[in-house]
Design a protein around this motif. Structure first.
Motif, PDB file in Angstrom:
ATOM      1  N   GLU A 192       0.056  -3.251   1.693  1.00 43.03           N
ATOM      2  CA  GLU A 192      -0.206  -3.658   0.207  1.00 43.03           C
ATOM      3  C   GLU A 192       0.566  -4.823  -0.201  1.00 43.03           C
ATOM      4  O   GLU A 192       0.184  -5.810  -1.031  1.00 43.03           O
ATOM      5  CB  GLU A 192      -0.027  -2.462  -0.724  1.00 43.03           C
ATOM      6  CG  GLU A 192      -0.364  -2.562  -2.143  1.00 43.03           C
ATOM      7  CD  GLU A 192      -0.172  -1.485  -2.944  1.00 43.03           C
ATOM      8  OE1 GLU A 192       0.676  -0.449  -2.373  1.00 43.03           O
ATOM      9  OE2 GLU A 192      -0.496  -1.462  -4.285  1.00 43.03           O
ATOM     10  N   LYS A 193       1.926  -4.886   0.387  1.00 39.18           N
ATOM     11  CA  LYS A 193       2.556  -5.673  -0.042  1.00 39.18           C
ATOM     12  C   LYS A 193       2.229  -7.415   0.800  1.00 39.18           C
ATOM     13  O   LYS A 193       2.057  -8.214   0.278  1.00 39.18           O
ATOM     14  CB  LYS A 193       4.002  -5.734   0.498  1.00 39.18           C
ATOM     15  CG  LYS A 193       5.210  -6.698   0.256  1.00 39.18           C
ATOM     16  CD  LYS A 193       6.491  -6.470   0.619  1.00 39.18           C
ATOM     17  CE  LYS A 193       7.595  -7.605   0.364  1.00 39.18           C
ATOM     18  NZ  LYS A 193       9.009  -7.129   0.978  1.00 39.18           N
ATOM     19  N   GLU A 194       1.821  -7.058   1.972  1.00 36.93           N
ATOM     20  CA  GLU A 194       1.193  -8.121   2.787  1.00 36.93           C
ATOM     21  C   GLU A 194      -0.253  -8.818   2.031  1.00 36.93           C
ATOM     22  O   GLU A 194      -0.252  -9.927   1.977  1.00 36.93           O
ATOM     23  CB  GLU A 194       0.752  -7.788   4.229  1.00 36.93           C
ATOM     24  CG  GLU A 194       0.218  -8.862   5.001  1.00 36.93           C
ATOM     25  CD  GLU A 194       0.128  -8.292   6.456  1.00 36.93           C
ATOM     26  OE1 GLU A 194      -0.383  -9.267   7.227  1.00 36.93           O
ATOM     27  OE2 GLU A 194       0.199  -7.253   6.775  1.00 36.93           O
ATOM     28  N   ALA A 195      -0.821  -7.635   1.720  1.00 33.24           N
ATOM     29  CA  ALA A 195      -2.098  -7.999   0.693  1.00 33.24           C
ATOM     30  C   ALA A 195      -1.842  -8.846  -0.508  1.00 33.24           C
ATOM     31  O   ALA A 195      -2.380  -9.849  -0.861  1.00 33.24           O
ATOM     32  CB  ALA A 195      -2.855  -6.694   0.563  1.00 33.24           C
ATOM     33  N   GLN A 196      -0.865  -8.404  -1.092  1.00 31.23           N
ATOM     34  CA  GLN A 196      -0.280  -9.240  -2.319  1.00 31.23           C
ATOM     35  C   GLN A 196       0.128 -10.457  -1.897  1.00 31.23           C
ATOM     36  O   GLN A 196      -0.069 -11.616  -2.660  1.00 31.23           O
ATOM     37  CB  GLN A 196       0.806  -8.385  -3.103  1.00 31.23           C
ATOM     38  CG  GLN A 196       0.336  -6.926  -3.825  1.00 31.23           C
ATOM     39  CD  GLN A 196       1.422  -6.216  -4.311  1.00 31.23           C
ATOM     40  OE1 GLN A 196       2.479  -6.775  -4.214  1.00 31.23           O
ATOM     41  NE2 GLN A 196       1.088  -5.072  -4.934  1.00 31.23           N
ATOM     42  N   GLU A 197       0.796 -10.490  -0.889  1.00 30.62           N
ATOM     43  CA  GLU A 197       1.428 -11.984  -0.370  1.00 30.62           C
ATOM     44  C   GLU A 197       0.192 -12.793   0.005  1.00 30.62           C
ATOM     45  O   GLU A 197       0.293 -14.023  -0.369  1.00 30.62           O
ATOM     46  CB  GLU A 197       2.272 -11.938   0.864  1.00 30.62           C
ATOM     47  CG  GLU A 197       3.535 -11.325   0.188  1.00 30.62           C
ATOM     48  CD  GLU A 197       4.493 -10.899   1.635  1.00 30.62           C
ATOM     49  OE1 GLU A 197       3.996 -11.585   2.582  1.00 30.62           O
ATOM     50  OE2 GLU A 197       5.760 -10.479   1.442  1.00 30.62           O
ATOM     51  N   VAL A 249      -3.662 -17.105  -1.558  1.00 33.57           N
ATOM     52  CA  VAL A 249      -4.907 -17.498  -1.729  1.00 33.57           C
ATOM     53  C   VAL A 249      -4.913 -18.181  -3.067  1.00 33.57           C
ATOM     54  O   VAL A 249      -5.668 -19.142  -3.374  1.00 33.57           O
ATOM     55  CB  VAL A 249      -6.083 -16.082  -1.580  1.00 33.57           C
ATOM     56  CG1 VAL A 249      -7.354 -16.760  -2.140  1.00 33.57           C
ATOM     57  CG2 VAL A 249      -6.166 -16.074   0.006  1.00 33.57           C
ATOM     58  N   ASN A 250      -4.422 -17.284  -4.106  1.00 28.71           N
ATOM     59  CA  ASN A 250      -4.317 -17.784  -5.629  1.00 28.71           C
ATOM     60  C   ASN A 250      -3.772 -19.104  -5.632  1.00 28.71           C
ATOM     61  O   ASN A 250      -4.107 -20.065  -6.313  1.00 28.71           O
ATOM     62  CB  ASN A 250      -3.930 -17.063  -6.441  1.00 28.71           C
ATOM     63  CG  ASN A 250      -4.300 -15.643  -6.663  1.00 28.71           C
ATOM     64  OD1 ASN A 250      -5.774 -15.705  -6.459  1.00 28.71           O
ATOM     65  ND2 ASN A 250      -3.869 -14.427  -6.544  1.00 28.71           N
ATOM     66  N   GLY A 278     -12.082 -18.253   6.400  1.00 26.93           N
ATOM     67  CA  GLY A 278     -11.816 -17.566   7.439  1.00 26.93           C
ATOM     68  C   GLY A 278     -10.662 -16.485   7.090  1.00 26.93           C
ATOM     69  O   GLY A 278     -10.637 -15.279   7.420  1.00 26.93           O
ATOM     70  N   SER A 279      -9.729 -17.219   6.158  1.00 28.96           N
ATOM     71  CA  SER A 279      -8.651 -16.179   5.462  1.00 28.96           C
ATOM     72  C   SER A 279      -9.303 -15.407   4.714  1.00 28.96           C
ATOM     73  O   SER A 279      -8.584 -14.146   4.480  1.00 28.96           O
ATOM     74  CB  SER A 279      -7.601 -17.313   4.869  1.00 28.96           C
ATOM     75  OG  SER A 279      -7.122 -18.254   5.778  1.00 28.96           O
ATOM     76  N   ALA A 280     -10.305 -15.691   3.924  1.00 31.23           N
ATOM     77  CA  ALA A 280     -10.755 -14.878   2.921  1.00 31.23           C
ATOM     78  C   ALA A 280     -11.698 -13.790   3.680  1.00 31.23           C
ATOM     79  O   ALA A 280     -11.403 -12.554   3.029  1.00 31.23           O
ATOM     80  CB  ALA A 280     -12.024 -15.599   2.157  1.00 31.23           C
ATOM     81  N   LYS A 281     -12.255 -14.136   4.822  1.00 31.78           N
ATOM     82  CA  LYS A 281     -12.627 -12.922   5.742  1.00 31.78           C
ATOM     83  C   LYS A 281     -11.643 -12.154   6.234  1.00 31.78           C
ATOM     84  O   LYS A 281     -11.838 -10.733   6.145  1.00 31.78           O
ATOM     85  CB  LYS A 281     -13.416 -13.386   6.951  1.00 31.78           C
ATOM     86  CG  LYS A 281     -14.699 -14.244   6.423  1.00 31.78           C
ATOM     87  CD  LYS A 281     -15.408 -14.708   7.639  1.00 31.78           C
ATOM     88  CE  LYS A 281     -16.833 -15.415   7.328  1.00 31.78           C
ATOM     89  NZ  LYS A 281     -17.578 -15.993   8.542  1.00 31.78           N
ATOM     90  N   ILE A 282     -10.384 -12.622   6.703  1.00 32.00           N
ATOM     91  CA  ILE A 282      -9.324 -11.742   6.985  1.00 32.00           C
ATOM     92  C   ILE A 282      -8.725 -10.890   5.836  1.00 32.00           C
ATOM     93  O   ILE A 282      -8.465 -10.058   6.058  1.00 32.00           O
ATOM     94  CB  ILE A 282      -8.303 -12.599   7.447  1.00 32.00           C
ATOM     95  CG1 ILE A 282      -8.791 -13.374   8.969  1.00 32.00           C
ATOM     96  CG2 ILE A 282      -7.054 -11.907   8.034  1.00 32.00           C
ATOM     97  CD1 ILE A 282      -7.984 -14.473   9.668  1.00 32.00           C
ATOM     98  N   LEU A 283      -8.803 -11.580   4.635  1.00 29.46           N
ATOM     99  CA  LEU A 283      -8.313 -10.721   3.574  1.00 29.46           C
ATOM    100  C   LEU A 283      -9.318  -9.548   3.224  1.00 29.46           C
ATOM    101  O   LEU A 283      -9.054  -8.573   2.991  1.00 29.46           O
ATOM    102  CB  LEU A 283      -8.252 -11.698   2.380  1.00 29.46           C
ATOM    103  CG  LEU A 283      -7.605 -11.290   0.954  1.00 29.46           C
ATOM    104  CD1 LEU A 283      -6.165 -10.474   1.243  1.00 29.46           C
ATOM    105  CD2 LEU A 283      -7.517 -12.255  -0.058  1.00 29.46           C
ATOM    106  N   GLU A 303     -10.992  -7.978   5.461  1.00 36.36           N
ATOM    107  CA  GLU A 303     -10.740  -7.001   6.377  1.00 36.36           C
ATOM    108  C   GLU A 303      -9.519  -6.145   6.173  1.00 36.36           C
ATOM    109  O   GLU A 303      -9.576  -5.110   6.361  1.00 36.36           O
ATOM    110  CB  GLU A 303     -10.805  -7.601   7.829  1.00 36.36           C
ATOM    111  CG  GLU A 303     -12.208  -8.236   8.434  1.00 36.36           C
ATOM    112  CD  GLU A 303     -11.879  -8.915   9.639  1.00 36.36           C
ATOM    113  OE1 GLU A 303     -10.714  -9.118  10.220  1.00 36.36           O
ATOM    114  OE2 GLU A 303     -12.986  -9.458  10.183  1.00 36.36           O
ATOM    115  N   GLU A 304      -8.701  -7.023   5.874  1.00 40.19           N
ATOM    116  CA  GLU A 304      -7.331  -6.321   5.451  1.00 40.19           C
ATOM    117  C   GLU A 304      -7.590  -5.395   4.329  1.00 40.19           C
ATOM    118  O   GLU A 304      -7.078  -4.119   4.152  1.00 40.19           O
ATOM    119  CB  GLU A 304      -6.180  -7.398   4.916  1.00 40.19           C
ATOM    120  CG  GLU A 304      -5.716  -8.279   6.150  1.00 40.19           C
ATOM    121  CD  GLU A 304      -5.011  -7.162   7.203  1.00 40.19           C
ATOM    122  OE1 GLU A 304      -4.451  -6.171   7.023  1.00 40.19           O
ATOM    123  OE2 GLU A 304      -5.098  -7.790   8.350  1.00 40.19           O
TER     124      GLU A 304
END
Length: 584
Positions: A234-239, A244-245, A443-448, A450-451
């Motif tokens: 969750e912390k990694e997702a927030q980072e 991304v923001n 790609g980062s959005a896709k990885i996000l 998936e995460e």
């Protein structure tokens, strides 16, 4: 581990002594190492049709034929297909070359297949070991020792190939089963349930409680680990979301380069506007300077013409005859001429003053031009053109081109054009980089995503674990509350019993006192009654003795009368009976 405790004896846990020794011996204790999870999972998930398709005489699939029909290994196409399957499994360790491989290669292939299925043969008894292994495995194809001695002949090759093909399929199935069993996750719940019921059947309550505590502690540890992992994700997702923001909210590299391009373009436009303004001013000053030079030339011509007229007048005066009237007229004309000369000198002085003022203005303008040229040179240095160009003001020039220098149009304009082309090229490259960055962002959005999906799955697992832990906590709380209620109830009962005992003790004390008092009274009364009873007893004994004597006398008299009656009866019998004759 709690189990249902409903009505009847089915859910009641038996104590240690409730099982007979024979039952305990007949149900051996299971160790955790004796119950591999892989075997349990495969026991519940393995299809019987898989084993039947490999070990039965009617295989589920065949090579080159329809389903349900046994393959004909005498056919060349079937042999080629089966040989491809065998070579595909054995390569690169070994390759059988058709149509009739060498006997050594066939025997090596058979040995390798037996080793793959954990039946390593002995070199001395290879044929017997192979036939025994095929019999144990339930191979539907039969093979003889003569075929094994010469496996590469046309007569022996079809059954040998059938055995090779069947062993290959069996080895592939064994490898797949082993890999799936190795990759299968451990089923702790099934192992826990199995061991718990094993201890339950053996009546080992301590082992059941220890197993429950171990499983609960392990479940709590797994839950805490899952929570920690979930928090880390969750912390990694927030980072990642913050990054991304940041990337989406802040200006991109393309926008920054476009802003820089706009700034540079605005600077170029400003520089061109300044150059045009100063060029216009310089043109105006040059035009004013030309007008002043023309006026100066006209004044010089007037002065020369006046000097020529004066010389002519002097010559005329020298050539004319002098009289009084002429002298007066000449004197008047001289006065007029002197006045004109004075006026001309005053005009010349005024023109000189104007010339000095114009020269001072020209010097000031030249200084301003030099300052502007220095500013333009600094602006050119900031622009960093390919060709090094600087404005050099020529104070002796008579035209704008001579003052500014000839390199403005021949050097600066091509450099500015080249700089503009370079800016366009940079903009195109920046556009390509922005496209690449956009792709990376996607790609980062896709990885996000998936995460996020992984986080959602972990959240689901975490919710399940939390629900399970909450259920266990609820059971613990219920047991605790029930035990507390039982303890409170037992305490109340003990208090009631204690109060009842106190009251009973008080009643017993009072009853004891009353009993002692009654006992004293009873003792006194009993003594009196005893005395009376003793007296009565003595009287009774006396009466008994008298009655005994009376009875003895009566009995003696009755016995005497009885004897007399018996004698009388005997005498009567002897008198009334006839004599008896005794014959010899």
């Amino acid at each position: 581990m709690r189990r249902g405790g409903g009505g009847g004896g089915g859910g009641r846990r038996l104590p240690k002594s409730s099982l007979a020794p024979s039952a305990i011996d007949a149900t051996p204790a299971l160790d955790s190492s004796a119950i591999p999870i892989r075997n349990l999972d495969s026991a519940f998930s393995r299809r019987d049709s898989d084993a039947a398709s490999l070990c039965s005489s009617r295989p589920a699939s065949s090579v080159g034929v329809g389903v349900g029909a046994a393959p004909n290994f005498s056919d060349r196409a079937t042999q080629a297909a089966a040989l491809r399957i065998v070579n595909g499994y054995l390569s690169p360790a070994l390759t059988l070359r058709g149509p009739l491989p060498a006997a050594r290669d066939i025997q090596a292939a058979l040995r390798l297949l037996l080793e793959r299925i954990d039946f390593p043969p002995n070199e001395a008894t290879f044929e017997d070991d192979l036939i025994q292994a095929l019999r144990l495995l339930g191979c539907p194809h039969k093979i003889t020792r003569s075929a094994l001695k010469a496996p590469g002949t046309p007569h022996s090759w079809p059954p040998v190939l059938a055995v090779l093909h069947w062993l290959t399929l069996f080895a592939q199935y064994s490898d797949a089963d082993a890999s799936s069993a190795a990759e299968a996750p451990p089923n702790d719940l099934l192992l826990y349930t199995t061991q718990g019921y094993c201890h339950f059947l053996s009546g080992d309550d301590d082992a059941v409680e220890a197993l429950d505590e171990e499983y609960l502690s392990k479940a709590r540890m797994d839950g805490e680990a899952a929570v920690a992992k979930f928090r880390a994700l969750e912390k990694e997702a927030q980072e990642l979301e913050a990054e991304v923001n940041k990337l989406t909210s802040g200006p991109s590299r393309r926008e920054a380069l476009e802003a820089q391009k706009e700034t540079l373009t605005a600077d170029v436009h400003k520089f061109e506007a300044v150059v045009k303004t100063w060029k216009t001013k310089i043109d105006e000053r040059e035009e004013a300077l030309v007008d002043l030079e023309k006026e100066l030339e006209a004044k010089v011509l007037d002065a020369r013409r006046t000097a020529a007229e004066n010389e002519e007048l002097l010559k005329k005066v020298d050539g004319q005859a002098v009289n009084v009237r002429d002298m007066e007229r000449m004197h008047r004309e001289m006065l007029v001429i002197e006045r004109d000369i004075a006026n001309a000198e005053n005009g010349k002085a005024a023109l000189e003053d104007k010339a000095w003022e114009l020269e001072a203005k020209l010097v000031t303008k030249l200084e301003e031009l030099e300052g502007l040229a220095e500013q333009c040179n600094q602006a050119l240095k900031r622009l960093k053109p390919v060709i090094d160009f600087q404005y050099m003001i020529n104070s002796k020039g008579s035209s704008p081109a001579e003052i500014l220098g000839p390199g403005y149009k021949t050097v600066l304009k091509p450099a500015l054009m080249a700089h503009a082309e370079e800016n366009k090229r940079i903009i195109v490259s920046n556009l390509a980089e922005s496209v690449d960055l956009q792709k990376q962002l996607q790609g980062s959005a896709k990885i996000l995503e998936e995460e996020k999906s992984n986080i959602s799955s972990l959240q689901t697992k975490h919710d399940k674990m939390v629900a399970r832990l909450n259920l266990l906590d609820g059971e613990i709380i219920n047991d605790d509350s029930r035990c507390t209620a039982d303890a409170r109830r037992m305490k109340d009962e003990l208090e009631k019993k204690y109060n009842a005992m106190r009251s009973v003790e008080m009643e017993a004390d009072e009853f004891l006192k009353n009993s002692e008092k009654r006992l004293q009274d009873a003792i006194l009364k009993n003594d009196e009654e005893t005395q009376a009873a003793a007296t009565e007893l003595l009287q009774l004994l006396d009466s008994i003795a008298e009655h005994k004597e009376f009875m003895e006398a009566t009995i003696a008299q009755r016995r005497k009368e009885l004897y007399e009656a018996a004698d009388y009866i005997a005498s009567l019998v002897s008198k009334t009976s006839p004599p008896v004759l005794i014959s010899e």
